[in-house]
Design an enzyme around this catalytic site. Structure first.
Site, PDB file in Angstrom:
ATOM      1  CD  GLU A  51      -2.669  -1.402  -0.043  1.00  0.00           C
ATOM      2  OE1 GLU A  51      -2.981  -0.415  -0.729  1.00  0.00           O
ATOM      3  OE2 GLU A  51      -2.949  -2.572  -0.379  1.00  0.00           O
ATOM      4  CG  HIS A  85      -0.946   1.084  -4.431  1.00  0.00           C
ATOM      5  ND1 HIS A  85      -0.710   0.800  -5.758  1.00  0.00           N
ATOM      6  CD2 HIS A  85      -1.578  -0.010  -3.913  1.00  0.00           C
ATOM      7  CE1 HIS A  85      -1.177  -0.404  -6.050  1.00  0.00           C
ATOM      8  NE2 HIS A  85      -1.704  -0.925  -4.940  1.00  0.00           N
ATOM      9  CG  HIS A 145      -1.860  -3.739  -8.602  1.00  0.00           C
ATOM     10  ND1 HIS A 145      -3.217  -3.514  -8.589  1.00  0.00           N
ATOM     11  CD2 HIS A 145      -1.493  -3.823  -7.292  1.00  0.00           C
ATOM     12  CE1 HIS A 145      -3.656  -3.470  -7.340  1.00  0.00           C
ATOM     13  NE2 HIS A 145      -2.629  -3.647  -6.537  1.00  0.00           N
ATOM     14  CB  CYS A 155       7.265  14.895   2.969  1.00  0.00           C
ATOM     15  SG  CYS A 155       6.569  13.391   2.216  1.00  0.00           S
ATOM     16  CG  ASN A 171      12.657  16.555   4.508  1.00  0.00           C
ATOM     17  OD1 ASN A 171      12.169  15.434   4.546  1.00  0.00           O
ATOM     18  ND2 ASN A 171      11.985  17.624   4.872  1.00  0.00           N
ATOM     19  CG  ASN A 217      17.168   0.508  14.171  1.00  0.00           C
ATOM     20  OD1 ASN A 217      18.201   1.178  14.065  1.00  0.00           O
ATOM     21  ND2 ASN A 217      16.072   0.982  14.738  1.00  0.00           N
ATOM     22  CD  GLU A 277      16.375   4.120  16.245  1.00  0.00           C
ATOM     23  OE1 GLU A 277      15.187   3.778  16.101  1.00  0.00           O
ATOM     24  OE2 GLU A 277      17.252   3.363  16.700  1.00  0.00           O
ATOM     25  CD  GLU A 290      21.137   4.197  17.289  1.00  0.00           C
ATOM     26  OE1 GLU A 290      20.723   3.104  17.689  1.00  0.00           O
ATOM     27  OE2 GLU A 290      20.939   4.630  16.123  1.00  0.00           O
ATOM     28  CG  ASP A 310      21.956   1.533  13.932  1.00  0.00           C
ATOM     29  OD1 ASP A 310      22.339   0.454  13.429  1.00  0.00           O
ATOM     30  OD2 ASP A 310      21.038   1.607  14.767  1.00  0.00           O
TER      31      ASP A 310
END
Length: 324
Positions: A60, A63, A69, A114, A117, A132, A136, A139, A142
């Site tokens: 989704e 999309h 599709h 959006c 950046n 991960n 964050e 840190e 990472d």
């Protein structure tokens, strides 16, 4: 959008639902990413296997990113692709070649700000997890798990930079250390440019610099100005093509008229005529070598600042000849 956006800054929302009224497990606006009204998808929590629900959410969100599709000609290396019309009970890992093309079309044509950046670390609401591959709060780096980390500078176990690290990236950074002073990091791109070298104290190449204005260039045919070597021949070429060259000196005499077309500068809406010594700093005149047409000019063609107009003189921003 009036409630969720006020609660937390976000680029896209994927909403989990238990029951759908229609025989579908997800819906989303195609190309809605970054639009505060349409950057959303709704996904049914259709399986106890989290990975399968996550695959639907990725579908989704695809999309939202402008991806349709897959068709029969699309491929992702022999696996079921994320944007397939048919739901697979096997985990989906890859987007197809068609999806990549549509994604880049969306990025380049619509320029959705959006997702272009980097989000602030403070916008991440989940607790920081080292390993991960998401930078964050708390840190310094990472790079994933210790097994998968390929970042020489990063301690994968702590998500901190090693104590000996001087830099992570940059033109003057190599294997986490500053490159020695004197190594060229930006070679000169043209005659009036100069090379920049690493300082040994920074990962960044010094600010791009150029030769001092007024230094001779093109075998003394012109003088450097703001890193360029402006001559009238190049300006005529840009305006009229390869058959054009600079016109004879007599053509420039009409710049003393001070009318709508032939002048040196504009002051308070008035076209100021060129003084005799400044005539080559006003309207540019070119000669068409193919058709032997002299004194060609263009409405866009004023002599560029810094152009040589006499021996030892160049045109300044006031369209006046001054000693270099």
């Amino acid at each position: 959008d009036t409630v969720l956006l006020n609660r937390i800054s976000h680029d896209n929302a994927q909403l989990l639902a238990i029951v759908f009224n229609e025989n579908v497990i997800g819906k989303a606006y195609t190309g809605g990413m970054c639009d505060p009204r349409y950057s959303v998808g709704v996904v049914m929590d259709h399986s106890p296997i989290n990975r399968l629900v996550a695959d639907t959410m990725a579908h989704e969100m695809g999309h939202n990113l402008g991806i349709h599709h897959d068709t029969g000609s699309c491929s992702c290396g022999g696996h079921s692709c994320i944007m397939s019309r048919v739901i697979s009970h096997q985990p989906l890992q890859y987007f197809s070649n068609c999806s990549y093309i549509e994604y880049w079309d969306f990025i380049t044509k619509l320029n959705p700000q959006c997702i272009l950046n980097e989000p602030l670390r403070t916008d991440i609401v989940s607790p920081p997890v080292c390993g991960n591959e998401l930078l964050e709060m708390g840190e310094e780096c990472d790079c994933g798990s210790p097994r998968n980390c390929r970042d020489l500078c990063c301690d994968a176990a702590t998500c901190k930079l090693h104590s000996w690290v001087e830099c992570e990236s940059g033109e003057c950074c190599d294997q986490c250390r500053f490159i020695k002073a004197g190594n060229v990091c930006r070679p000169p791109r043209k005659e009036c440019d100069v090379a920049e070298a690493c300082t040994g104290q920074s990962a960044q190449c010094p600010t791009d610099d150029f030769k001092r204005n007024g230094q001779p260039c093109l075998n003394n045919y012109a003088y450097c100005y703001q890193g360029n070597c402006p001559i009238m021949y190049h300006q005529c070429y840009a305006l009229f093509g390869s058959d054009a060259t600079m016109a004879q000196d007599s053509c420039f005499q009409v710049n003393k008229k001070g009318n709508e077309y032939f002048y040196c500068r504009l002051e308070n809406g008035i076209n100021i005529p060129c003084a005799q010594e400044d005539v080559k700093c006003g309207r540019l005149f070119c000669h068409n070598m193919k058709y032997e047409q002299d004194c060609n000019y263009s409405d866009r063609g004023m002599v560029d600042n810094g152009t040589k107009c006499a021996e030892g003189k160049v045109c300044n921003s006031n369209r006046q000849a001054y000693q270099r």
